[in-house]
Structure formats: C-alpha cells, structure tokens
Write a protein that holds these residues in place. Structure first.
Motif, PDB file in Angstrom:
ATOM      1  N   ALA A 296       0.821  -1.208   0.000  1.00 41.90           N
ATOM      2  CA  ALA A 296       0.000   0.000   0.000  1.00 41.90           C
ATOM      3  C   ALA A 296       0.854   1.256   0.000  1.00 41.90           C
ATOM      4  N   ILE A 297       1.959   1.254   0.765  1.00 40.21           N
ATOM      5  CA  ILE A 297       2.773   2.464   0.919  1.00 40.21           C
ATOM      6  C   ILE A 297       3.544   2.789  -0.352  1.00 40.21           C
ATOM      7  N   VAL A 298       4.219   1.791  -0.936  1.00 39.00           N
ATOM      8  CA  VAL A 298       5.052   2.039  -2.125  1.00 39.00           C
ATOM      9  C   VAL A 298       4.214   2.523  -3.315  1.00 39.00           C
ATOM     10  N   PRO A 299       3.088   1.862  -3.667  1.00 38.44           N
ATOM     11  CA  PRO A 299       2.277   2.383  -4.779  1.00 38.44           C
ATOM     12  C   PRO A 299       1.712   3.776  -4.493  1.00 38.44           C
ATOM     13  N   SER A 300       1.419   4.066  -3.223  1.00 38.61           N
ATOM     14  CA  SER A 300       0.891   5.390  -2.882  1.00 38.61           C
ATOM     15  C   SER A 300       1.932   6.471  -3.142  1.00 38.61           C
ATOM     16  N   LEU A 301       3.158   6.223  -2.722  1.00 40.86           N
ATOM     17  CA  LEU A 301       4.231   7.183  -2.984  1.00 40.86           C
ATOM     18  C   LEU A 301       4.508   7.305  -4.483  1.00 40.86           C
ATOM     19  N   LEU A 302       4.450   6.174  -5.188  1.00 38.81           N
ATOM     20  CA  LEU A 302       4.647   6.198  -6.638  1.00 38.81           C
ATOM     21  C   LEU A 302       3.557   7.017  -7.314  1.00 38.81           C
ATOM     22  N   ALA A 303       2.331   6.883  -6.837  1.00 37.99           N
ATOM     23  CA  ALA A 303       1.220   7.651  -7.413  1.00 37.99           C
ATOM     24  C   ALA A 303       1.432   9.144  -7.228  1.00 37.99           C
ATOM     25  N   TRP A 304       1.944   9.543  -6.058  1.00 37.49           N
ATOM     26  CA  TRP A 304       2.205  10.968  -5.817  1.00 37.49           C
ATOM     27  C   TRP A 304       3.245  11.511  -6.801  1.00 37.49           C
ATOM     28  N   PHE A 305       4.325  10.767  -7.000  1.00 39.01           N
ATOM     29  CA  PHE A 305       5.374  11.227  -7.911  1.00 39.01           C
ATOM     30  C   PHE A 305       4.890  11.252  -9.353  1.00 39.01           C
ATOM     31  N   ILE A 306       3.998  10.337  -9.719  1.00 37.70           N
ATOM     32  CA  ILE A 306       3.438  10.340 -11.070  1.00 37.70           C
ATOM     33  C   ILE A 306       2.666  11.637 -11.309  1.00 37.70           C
ATOM     34  N   VAL A 307       1.832  12.001 -10.343  1.00 40.27           N
ATOM     35  CA  VAL A 307       1.032  13.227 -10.480  1.00 40.27           C
ATOM     36  C   VAL A 307       1.931  14.459 -10.491  1.00 40.27           C
ATOM     37  N   VAL A 308       2.942  14.480  -9.629  1.00 37.52           N
ATOM     38  CA  VAL A 308       3.855  15.620  -9.567  1.00 37.52           C
ATOM     39  C   VAL A 308       4.618  15.779 -10.880  1.00 37.52           C
ATOM     40  N   LEU A 309       5.081  14.678 -11.445  1.00 36.52           N
ATOM     41  CA  LEU A 309       5.858  14.741 -12.678  1.00 36.52           C
ATOM     42  C   LEU A 309       5.032  15.231 -13.861  1.00 36.52           C
ATOM     43  N   PHE A 310       3.738  14.900 -13.868  1.00 35.43           N
ATOM     44  CA  PHE A 310       2.890  15.269 -14.992  1.00 35.43           C
ATOM     45  C   PHE A 310       2.105  16.555 -14.741  1.00 35.43           C
ATOM     46  N   THR A 311       2.416  17.242 -13.650  1.00 35.71           N
ATOM     47  CA  THR A 311       1.783  18.523 -13.349  1.00 35.71           C
ATOM     48  C   THR A 311       2.814  19.628 -13.487  1.00 35.71           C
ATOM     49  N   LYS A 312       2.482  20.663 -14.228  1.00 40.11           N
ATOM     50  CA  LYS A 312       3.414  21.768 -14.414  1.00 40.11           C
ATOM     51  C   LYS A 312       3.727  22.433 -13.084  1.00 40.11           C
ATOM     52  N   ARG A 313       4.997  22.721 -12.861  1.00 45.00           N
ATOM     53  CA  ARG A 313       5.389  23.380 -11.617  1.00 45.00           C
ATOM     54  C   ARG A 313       4.874  24.821 -11.557  1.00 45.00           C
ATOM     55  N   ALA A 314       4.958  25.533 -12.661  1.00 41.89           N
ATOM     56  CA  ALA A 314       4.523  26.931 -12.676  1.00 41.89           C
ATOM     57  C   ALA A 314       3.968  27.271 -14.044  1.00 41.89           C
ATOM     58  N   THR A 315       2.875  27.996 -14.049  1.00 41.36           N
ATOM     59  CA  THR A 315       2.281  28.467 -15.290  1.00 41.36           C
ATOM     60  C   THR A 315       2.598  29.944 -15.448  1.00 41.36           C
ATOM     61  N   LYS A 316       3.105  30.323 -16.620  1.00 40.14           N
ATOM     62  CA  LYS A 316       3.455  31.718 -16.876  1.00 40.14           C
ATOM     63  C   LYS A 316       2.251  32.421 -17.488  1.00 40.14           C
ATOM     64  N   TYR A 317       1.796  33.464 -16.786  1.00 39.72           N
ATOM     65  CA  TYR A 317       0.597  34.179 -17.205  1.00 39.72           C
ATOM     66  C   TYR A 317       0.953  35.502 -17.868  1.00 39.72           C
ATOM     67  N   GLY A 318       0.149  35.858 -18.838  1.00 39.53           N
ATOM     68  CA  GLY A 318       0.255  37.160 -19.475  1.00 39.53           C
ATOM     69  C   GLY A 318      -1.082  37.868 -19.401  1.00 39.53           C
TER      70      GLY A 318
END
Length: 372
Positions: A63-85
C-alpha cells in the motif's frame, strides 16, 4: 491461503496506485494550495490503506510504495509553474499576482513566446477600429503557439477560488450533491457530539474564567441567518461586556477568546442541532443581512448551512466593511458551487494553521515580555 497471498497484494497495489493518483490530482488542483499542503493532506487521506494491513492479510508495503509512486506520477505530470500574461492596461497587472510573481503585460505578439496562458478582461480590451490589427496579430499568434486564452473570471475561480458573482453566468448553479451533503451532515453531527464531550473540561475552565473576570453570564445567544434565510440562535462564549459591544470582559481573557476563536466553541451545539455545519459560509448577523446593509446577491450565501469555519474565512480577512463582505461573498459562492471532501480538508488544514500561528504568537509574546 494461495488466493490471499497472490490476489490480495496485487489488488492492493492496483487500488493504492489508482486511488493515489486520483487523490493526489484532486489535491494538486485545489485553488491556492501549496505543494506542502497538498502532500500533507495526501498522506492523511492515504494513511488508512497502510493501517488496513493490520486487518487484512497483506504486507503494508503493497500500500505504501504504490501510494508514494502515485504521488510522484502526479507531480511529474503537473506543471510546476504556469506563466501568465495580461492583455490590457498597465495597472491591470495588480489583478494577476501568483505567489509574489506578477504576470507579464502583453504589448505585442512577440511577448506571447514567454507565457503559457493569456488572461483577458473585456473592460480592458481595446475597442478602437485602429487597434483591430493589434488584436488580430496577438490572437492569431496565440493560436499558433497554443497559448490558452483565459477569461479573468475563470482565472480567479481556478487559481484563487473566487467567483465574480456579479456576472449571471458565475452565479450559483447549485449542484445536487445528495450523497456528499448527507454524509457531511451525519459526520458533522457525530463529530460535534464527540468534540462537545472531549472539550467539556475546556468549557468548564473558560466558563470559570469568564465568571471570575466579569461575574456575568458565560454564554450569550445571538440571532443569525441560516440556510434558506431561516433565523436561529447561535451560542458563543461571552468575550465582550454586553455580548455585542466592543468592550472586552477583561484585559486578557476577552481578547484571548476572540483572537483564538475559542468563543465560538459552543457553536458545536448548533452543529449538533442541525442549524450549522462544521464548514460553510459564516452565519451572518441579522442586522447585517438586510437589503440596505448587505451586498447585492448576499442571499446566495444561504443556499447551504452556515459553518463554524469556511473557505471565505481562511481565504480573506474578516468582513468588517461592506467592501470586504462583498469580496468574501465571492469566496462563499465558490465554496457552495465546488464543495466537496477535498476542499473541506483544505479548509480544515488552514483553520488549524491559523490557530497554530496564534499559539506561536502568544508564546512568543510571553517569552519577550519575560526577557524585558
């Protein structure tokens, strides 16, 4: 035994990974949430899976390892910062402030190379025929560069959790959340009963302190506006001389009760009765809910039960003027339209954070007074 050893761990891995991705995505996309807040809430929501290892025959690692893996998957595929104009006047940049970073003012099509999203507001767009070429160049290049065009009201809703309720399209379209509202009502009443029992010693201490300080009644009742505009009596510890005036009952106890919000603990009784919820819009004073003193559309706050804490309370300063009450109404309407378990969790976390900041400030003040 064979079924338990082979199937259960596999099912737990699939469940942990799938649920983890869903929960992590939901928290990462809550308005104004920080990375540490989202991770803390994620761990809190996923922790029951690891505890379930004690009740089922499987290793908690599944349960713990897949949960941590799921968090990193979401973090990797989510933009850290969006540049607005921003397309508009120079002063309009003050409307776009993201974590102390301002948006970029777009003066020409060449500025689009440096942004991901272009925020528009009709009242700031050029209207002269001579400027049509200017707009055409910007919009055409934005399409070629896949720069998203975002209305200012959609931007405020996505990033700040605020709704411009003056626009009819952004007013309440109350969603039928029968399951969530029913479970929330049952949870609120159960938890309020538990907290009333747990806090009995604290209630006794506060009551004794108020009585020794002032000698008057410990609890006072106020008429407030609840769901559907219904009036009800709210319970509070008396922190002021006459309940409604601005004179504290004592130099210390009255101020501490108001600043720490301990004076609102008796409202758990209102939650148990069903007049209030734990999270929701603040119950408004009857004198401030009239048509003469309330902002336009203030009645929309009464679509759901008022709460002890809420999204508007943790997102904006206290509403002491008509202007601030007008602003907080936008946060309340956002909560009503987007209420759910993830937004409620964020509200609770920030409520505890505010209380923690109060304790730190109080202890720091005492330590400094001793040094002096």
């Amino acid at each position: 035994m064979f079924t338990t050893l082979t199937v259960s761990p596999i099912l737990m891995v699939i469940l942990s990974l799938s649920l983890g991705v869903f929960v992590a995505y939901e928290f990462r996309h809550q308005p104004t949430i920080g990375r540490y807040e989202s991770f803390l809430l994620y761990v809190l929501f996923m922790s029951p899976l690891s505890f379930s290892a004690y009740f089922f025959d499987f290793d908690e690692t599944y349960a713990i390892v897949p949960s941590l893996l799921a968090w990193f998957i979401v973090v990797l595929f989510t933009k850290r910062a969006t540049k607005y104009g921003v397309l508009g006047k120079k002063g309009y940049l003050r409307c776009v402030l993201m974590n102390r970073r301002r948006g970029r003012l777009v003066r020409s099509a060449d500025d689009l190379d440096k942004i991901d999203k272009l925020i528009l507001d009709e009242k700031f767009l050029p209207t002269d025929d001579a400027e049509e070429e200017y707009l055409k160049d910007i919009f055409q290049k934005a399409a070629l560069l896949d720069v998203e065009l975002l209305d200012i009201n959609d931007f405020l809703k996505q990033e700040y959790g605020y709704v411009n309720y003056m626009r009819k399209s952004h007013r309440i379209a109350l969603r039928e959340r029968v399951v969530f509202d029913t479970l929330k009502n049952a949870f609120d009443r159960t938890l309020s009963l538990v907290l009333l029992i747990v806090f009995l010693p604290l209630f006794a201490i506060i009551s004794l302190a108020i009585y020794l300080q002032d000698g008057g009644p410990v609890i006072f009742w106020q008429t407030r506006v609840g769901k559907g505009g219904r009036h009800f009596e709210i319970a509070k510890f008396r922190s002021l001389k006459n309940g409604d005036d601005e004179t504290p009952i004592g130099r210390k106890i009255g101020t501490i009760l108001r600043v720490s919000h301990f004076d609102e603990l008796p409202q758990l009784w209102n939650v148990l009765k069903g007049d209030m919820a734990l999270v929701g819009p603040r119950p408004e004073w009857l004198s401030l809910a009239t048509d003469q003193k309330a902002p336009k559309g203030y009645w929309m706050r009464t679509a759901i039960r008022p709460g002890i804490t809420g999204w508007a309370q943790v997102s904006y300063k206290p509403s002491r003027t008509l202007h601030t009450r007008n602003r907080k109404l936008g946060y309340d309407i956002f909560y009503i339209n987007n209420r759910g378990i993830f937004l409620d969790a964020l509200v609770w976390l920030r409520t505890f954070q505010k209380f923690g900041f109060f304790l730190v400030a109080l202890l720091d003040r005492k330590s400094r007074s001793k040094v002096i």
